[in-house]
Design a protein around this motif. Structure first.
Motif, mmCIF file in Angstrom:
data_model
loop_
_atom_site.group_PDB
_atom_site.id
_atom_site.type_symbol
_atom_site.label_atom_id
_atom_site.label_comp_id
_atom_site.label_asym_id
_atom_site.label_seq_id
_atom_site.Cartn_x
_atom_site.Cartn_y
_atom_site.Cartn_z
ATOM 1 N N ARG A 144 -7.009 7.231 2.970
ATOM 2 C CA ARG A 144 -6.076 6.129 3.173
ATOM 3 C C ARG A 144 -6.680 5.075 4.092
ATOM 4 N NH1 ARG A 144 0.180 5.920 5.536
ATOM 5 N NH2 ARG A 144 0.450 3.733 4.977
ATOM 6 N N SER A 198 0.830 -1.196 0.000
ATOM 7 C CA SER A 198 0.000 0.000 0.000
ATOM 8 C C SER A 198 0.874 1.259 0.000
ATOM 9 C CB SER A 198 -0.940 0.005 1.207
ATOM 10 O OG SER A 198 -0.226 0.142 2.420
ATOM 11 N N PRO A 224 -3.394 4.728 -3.728
ATOM 12 C CA PRO A 224 -4.719 4.821 -3.119
ATOM 13 C C PRO A 224 -5.804 4.859 -4.192
ATOM 14 C CG PRO A 224 -3.201 6.396 -2.133
ATOM 15 C CD PRO A 224 -2.499 5.820 -3.328
ATOM 16 N N GLU A 257 -7.094 1.241 2.746
ATOM 17 C CA GLU A 257 -6.330 0.154 3.340
ATOM 18 C C GLU A 257 -7.215 -0.797 4.136
ATOM 19 O OE1 GLU A 257 -1.848 1.996 3.547
ATOM 20 O OE2 GLU A 257 -3.098 2.206 5.320
ATOM 21 N N ALA A 296 -6.230 10.612 7.978
ATOM 22 C CA ALA A 296 -6.010 10.337 6.552
ATOM 23 C C ALA A 296 -7.196 9.489 6.103
ATOM 24 C CB ALA A 296 -4.689 9.622 6.340
ATOM 25 N N TYR A 353 0.549 5.887 -0.174
ATOM 26 C CA TYR A 353 -0.317 6.973 0.279
ATOM 27 C C TYR A 353 0.008 8.225 -0.520
ATOM 28 C CZ TYR A 353 3.921 7.227 3.126
ATOM 29 O OH TYR A 353 5.223 7.207 3.550
ATOM 30 N N GLN A 354 -0.952 9.149 -0.573
ATOM 31 C CA GLN A 354 -0.761 10.366 -1.356
ATOM 32 C C GLN A 354 -0.173 11.467 -0.485
ATOM 33 O OE1 GLN A 354 -3.687 11.591 -4.403
ATOM 34 N NE2 GLN A 354 -3.730 13.578 -3.355
#
Length: 232
Positions: free
Chosen positions: A91, A9, A47, A95, A88, A11-12
């Motif tokens: 996210r 995974s 994501p 996830e 977040a 994340y931005q």
């Protein structure tokens, strides 16, 4: 299967390179490098829409949920602590959907730091929102010893106490449904969770194996992704 495909995974975050400053899908390079050192092929998962998580996971042989931001306290019925970081939300949703798809599909799963906390929350557990002594200076990993519980999946993977790289200020409080604590720090903090009886492999650790030299936890995930028994 010689090299199983292991999704990680991401994340931005806003990132800068060259003349650019743009939103980017990020994960520290230690994660894919650790997968590669353990004999897997690393695939970064940007994501996305949680509704697509099951389709993404179905194409993988194993899944890693990476470390990072604090889980939104509302996810486990709590108000934010003053030291809890900003949520977040996208996210968390992505996830959590990845975790649920992996558990439902029997895809081997490894959670790292935040990944352990999110697995616990996914199964109804809660978190301690702040504790001291498990991180160094900002951006610096600390080292402390963890003690695996004999007879567990983690205990078979790491049969002896070991010093691990750590950087977190949150931890497991109430353990989620079906989960078993399989390692502890000296202060009693839960350092690993696993899901006994799960189809395949479901393990999460509170420390950061991608920041160290010990590949055994990732070796175990890659072996499970190849189809080996977790006991092998």
């Amino acid at each position: 299967m010689s090299q199983p495909l292991i999704g990680i995974s991401t994340y931005q975050e806003e990132a800068r390179w060259g003349v650019w400053s743009l939103p980017a899908a990020l994960v520290p390079a230690g994660y894919p490098k650790l997968v590669q050192r353990s004999g897997g092929l690393a695939a970064l998962l940007p994501p996305g829409d949680p509704a697509t998580a099951a389709a993404a996971v179905a194409r993988l042989d194993g899944l890693v949920i990476a470390g990072g931001a604090d889980v939104q306290p509302a996810r486990y019925g709590a108000e934010p602590h003053p030291r809890t970081g900003p949520p977040a939300l996208d996210r968390d949703a992505w996830e959590l959907a990845l975790i649920e798809a992996a558990l439902a599909g029997g895809v081997p799963l490894l959670g790292i730091c935040r990944g352990l906390q999110l697995l616990n929350v996914a199964l109804g557990g809660s978190l301690i929102q702040h504790l001291d002594g498990h991180a160094g200076a900002p951006g610096v990993f600390e080292q402390h010893e963890i003690k695996p519980v004999p007879g567990t999946l983690l205990g078979r993977t790491l049969p002896e106490p070991v010093a691990v790289p750590t950087y977190h200020h949150q931890a497991v409080d109430r353990i989620g449904r079906g989960l078993l604590a399989s390692a502890y720090a000296e202060d009693g903090t839960i350092e690993a969770l696993e899901l006994p009886g799960a189809y395949g492999f479901a393990l999460a650790v509170q420390w950061h194996p991608e920041a160290g030299e010990d590949t055994r936890v990732m070796d175990a995930l890659v072996a499970a992704a190849r189809g080996a028994s977790p006991a092998e």
